[in-house]
Design an enzyme around this catalytic site. Structure first.
Site, PDB file in Angstrom:
ATOM      1  N   CYS A  91      11.721   3.327   4.466  1.00  0.00           N
ATOM      2  CA  CYS A  91      12.638   2.954   3.371  1.00  0.00           C
ATOM      3  C   CYS A  91      14.097   3.280   3.692  1.00  0.00           C
ATOM      4  CB  CYS A  91      12.238   3.672   2.092  1.00  0.00           C
ATOM      5  SG  CYS A  91      10.548   3.333   1.613  1.00  0.00           S
ATOM      6  N   GLU A 113      -8.441   8.909  -3.173  1.00  0.00           N
ATOM      7  CA  GLU A 113      -9.092   7.639  -2.816  1.00  0.00           C
ATOM      8  C   GLU A 113      -9.612   7.684  -1.379  1.00  0.00           C
ATOM      9  OE1 GLU A 113      -6.496   4.243  -3.194  1.00  0.00           O
ATOM     10  OE2 GLU A 113      -8.058   2.842  -2.577  1.00  0.00           O
ATOM     11  N   SER A 138      -5.196   0.687   0.137  1.00  0.00           N
ATOM     12  CA  SER A 138      -5.346   1.562  -1.026  1.00  0.00           C
ATOM     13  C   SER A 138      -5.070   0.738  -2.284  1.00  0.00           C
ATOM     14  CB  SER A 138      -4.323   2.706  -0.930  1.00  0.00           C
ATOM     15  OG  SER A 138      -4.184   3.320  -2.194  1.00  0.00           O
ATOM     16  N   LYS A 168      11.243  -4.778  -3.655  1.00  0.00           N
ATOM     17  CA  LYS A 168      10.925  -4.117  -4.936  1.00  0.00           C
ATOM     18  C   LYS A 168      11.274  -5.026  -6.114  1.00  0.00           C
ATOM     19  CE  LYS A 168       9.372  -0.035  -3.687  1.00  0.00           C
ATOM     20  NZ  LYS A 168       7.987   0.359  -4.024  1.00  0.00           N
ATOM     21  N   GLU A 188       0.705  -8.800 -12.353  1.00  0.00           N
ATOM     22  CA  GLU A 188      -0.265  -7.741 -12.641  1.00  0.00           C
ATOM     23  C   GLU A 188       0.405  -6.385 -12.930  1.00  0.00           C
ATOM     24  OE1 GLU A 188       0.069  -9.470  -9.884  1.00  0.00           O
ATOM     25  OE2 GLU A 188      -0.365  -8.330  -8.065  1.00  0.00           O
ATOM     26  N   GLU A 224      -3.805   8.660  -3.862  1.00  0.00           N
ATOM     27  CA  GLU A 224      -4.180   8.020  -2.590  1.00  0.00           C
ATOM     28  C   GLU A 224      -5.044   8.965  -1.753  1.00  0.00           C
ATOM     29  OE1 GLU A 224      -1.508   4.703  -0.883  1.00  0.00           O
ATOM     30  OE2 GLU A 224      -0.959   6.525   0.190  1.00  0.00           O
ATOM     31  N   GLU A 241       8.332  -7.162  -6.343  1.00  0.00           N
ATOM     32  CA  GLU A 241       7.173  -6.386  -6.812  1.00  0.00           C
ATOM     33  C   GLU A 241       7.203  -6.188  -8.327  1.00  0.00           C
ATOM     34  OE1 GLU A 241       7.169  -2.179  -5.906  1.00  0.00           O
ATOM     35  OE2 GLU A 241       5.030  -2.226  -5.486  1.00  0.00           O
ATOM     36  N   CYS A 245       2.419   1.663  -0.415  1.00  0.00           N
ATOM     37  CA  CYS A 245       3.684   1.982  -1.102  1.00  0.00           C
ATOM     38  C   CYS A 245       4.758   0.927  -0.911  1.00  0.00           C
ATOM     39  CB  CYS A 245       4.279   3.279  -0.557  1.00  0.00           C
ATOM     40  SG  CYS A 245       3.153   4.609  -0.487  1.00  0.00           S
TER      41      CYS A 245
END
Ligand code: FES
Length: 605
Positions: free
Chosen positions: A522, A282, A326, A365, A373, A279, A368, A306
């Site tokens: 988190c 990037e 990102s 999560k 993908e 990151e 996710e 994240c």
């Protein structure tokens, strides 16, 4: 201004605007509550906190009644006790009596109230028809048969997260908490954050449990089951075993996972360190294209990626800002992709036999890991996600005496990490970790240990910002000489909304923005041990910073296992292989123009 009143013959002085409930608590007087939850607006609807106030015609709910000078409050009179008992009995009358088989058995606030009030029988018949259980999302289950209509879920979804997926529907005895415009949560605008499950006092909303498939994988001798644990788990898992919030149980957690039968106990921290390299690179490349090449297509500020609840929010509410995100996958997904490629090759294991289990503080999560993908390895990158609460349950089911376990270390190489990865667990942590690395890469100078913390981005303030002027840049980054890098941090989606709107309106001159879906980051995730209040968040954050400060390595680029994976497998940060395995793309999933529409729709039903 101070106010003095009497509570159960105690003289109490508190600031004006304090509620009777808070005044009583400050004086050591316990008043039971149910719909009230710290930090979430209290509807004052459950009537479990009724008290007698001298001179008032009716009993008053302590959670919403403000103190007044000379007020005389009786919290334990027969009238107050009987009224509170009646409120709880009426809830129990419409509640299934299957407590022994309920996910909240022994941890249910209604059960505890009934026990504390000495209720052994209910005088009223049930009037409710059975309702279907909503299992439509990968993250949470809603069983409205158990709902006590406290509306904490409605308040946290609307007021804290600013989403408004949940709202009361119908009237009187027919009232239920509905999801969006459809019958199921999957049809609502929902980011799967699980904050509703985190505040639910009973077994009406809970995470979709992955314990059984994880047991099945562990019991299957043909499977090579590895586990990764998110940084936030280590300062919260202990709460499942009676520890104070913030108690660090990293070593015991590793020992427990090994005893459960995981072949390797790895660490999401490893890919958190890797995320900083990916990151950070990037960001620097975007800055180079914007400043040196004057490329008008470059999107700044860049947002972190994240937090899957935040990604869901962006896709549903601000899809026009997706180019600002990102392209890095979350550390969880990077780990899965590398476990089934790098680790499989290194150890000569058929990736088909590898099962990756994640332990996460977050219910999003679960959503996710099911995204179509997320299979860059050629397989589903992450197979199962357990929340912190589910891991606690798994350890108990296995009969492991958690508190007597010795401290053990994670396995190399994907269990090795730095303190920078630890602080991913809390709001501001990703930004602080990124700044530690970006500063050293750009200036070539080592940051002294005493200067590693970036105080302006720490703490529970909803929106935070910081800036640093870069001087003495190395030749490769000389275009940044004298540039004042501006960063911002937001946590909780109401704050994310504020910062997204600023960016959309062109009013945010930041270079880099960290957003975490859940309040506190988190450590305050929807899968963490209940109940997460600001006081608990602060203690967990302190635990995380102590973990970071106790490390020999505290900057992601110093992680030798990360250096090794670039040398042996990935090549360079943002290189071809990294892009293939560690980066992704997000989609416009905007379905409803405004959350408010959903609320109005629900009210009209
Ligand atoms: Fe006060 Fe519910 S806790 S009315």
């Amino acid at each position: 201004m101070a106010v003095t009143l009497m509570i159960d013959r105690l003289t109490v002085t508190v600031p004006e605007n304090t509620t009777v409930l808070d005044a009583a608590r400050q004086s050591g007087v316990v008043i039971p509550t149910l719909c009230h939850f710290p930090g979430v607006s209290s509807p004052g609807s459950c009537r479990v906190c009724l008290v007698e106030v001298q001179g008032a015609r009716t009993l008053q709910p302590a959670c919403v009644t403000k103190v007044a000078n000379g007020m005389v409050v009786k919290t334990a009179s027969k009238t107050a006790r009987d009224a509170r008992r009646l409120s709880v009995e009426l809830m129990l009358a419409n509640h299934p009596w299957d407590c022994n088989a309920c996910v909240r058995n022994g941890k249910c606030e209604l059960q505890a109230l009934a026990q504390d009030m000495g209720i052994t029988e209910v005088r009223f018949p049930s009037t409710r028809e059975p309702l279907p259980i909503d299992c439509s999302t990968p993250a949470v289950v809603r069983d409205m048969n158990k709902c006590v209509l406290c509306r904490r879920c409605v308040a946290v979804c609307q007021d804290v997260q600013g989403i408004g997926s949940l709202a009361p529907r119908s009237r009187g005895f027919d009232t239920i908490i509905g999801a969006g415009v459809g019958a199921d949560l999957s049809e609502a605008v929902c980011v799967q954050c699980g904050q509703c499950a985190a505040v639910c006092p009973v077994g009406a909303i809970y995470e979709k449990d992955a314990i059984e498939p994880v047991w099945a994988a562990l019991d299957d001798p043909t499977k090579h089951v590895v586990v990764q644990t998110a940084p936030a788990i280590r300062a919260a898992l202990g709460e499942c075993f009676g520890c104070e919030p913030g108690t660090r149980v990293t070593g015991k957690m590793v020992a427990a996972l090994r005893r459960l039968g995981f072949r390797k106990v790895f660490d999401t921290n490893f890919t958190a360190d890797l995320t900083i390299l990916e990151e950070g690179t990037e960001l620097l490349v975007r800055l180079q294209r914007a400043v040196v090449e004057k490329d008008p297509t470059v999107k700044l500020p860049m947002f972190t990626s994240c937090s899957p609840g935040w990604i869901n929010y962006m896709e549903q509410f601000y899809p026009q800002l997706i180019p600002n995100l990102s392209t890095c996958k979350s550390p969880q997904q990077m780990f899965g992709a590398l476990a089934k490629t790098y680790y499989a090759q290194k150890e000569g294991i058929d990736p088909k036999s590898i099962v990756v289990v994640s332990v996460m503080p977050c219910t999003a999560k679960k959503f996710e890991c099911d995204r179509s993908e997320m299979n860059a390895s050629g397989f589903k990158d992450v197979d199962y996600v357990l929340t912190t609460r589910e891991l606690g349950q798994l350890i108990k089911e296995a009969g492991i005496d958690f508190m007597s376990l010795p401290d053990e270390e994670q396995d190399a190489p994907m269990g090795l990490s730095t303190g920078a990865a630890d602080i991913f667990a809390n709001t501001g942590g990703v930004m602080e970790a990124a700044l530690r690395t970006v500063y050293e890469v750009v200036t070539g100078r080592e940051l002294p240990m005493a200067q590693l913390h970036v105080a302006p981005v720490q703490g529970l303030q909803g929106l935070k910002e910081a800036s640093v002027t870069l001087t003495g840049c190395v030749p490769a980054w000389s275009f940044l000489e004298g540039v004042t890098a501006k960063v911002a941090v937001a946590h909780g989606l109401s704050n994310a909304h504020t910062i997204c709107q600023m960016v959309a309106d062109g009013k945010a001159d930041y270079h880099f923005i960290e957003v975490m879906c859940c309040p506190g980051g988190c450590i305050g995730g929807g899968g963490q041990p209940r109940a997460t209040t600001d006081e608990v968040r602060k203690k967990r954050i302190q635990g995380i910073y102590r973990e970071d400060e106790g490390r020999p390595l505290r900057k992601s680029h110093d992680n030798p296992a990360v250096q090794q994976i670039y040398a042996d497998f990935l090549g360079t940060p943002n290189g071809h292989k990294s892009h293939e395995l560690l980066h992704t793309h997000y989609h416009d999933r905007k379905r409803h123009p405004q959350g408010g529409f959903i609320i109005i729709w629900n009210i009209l039903q």
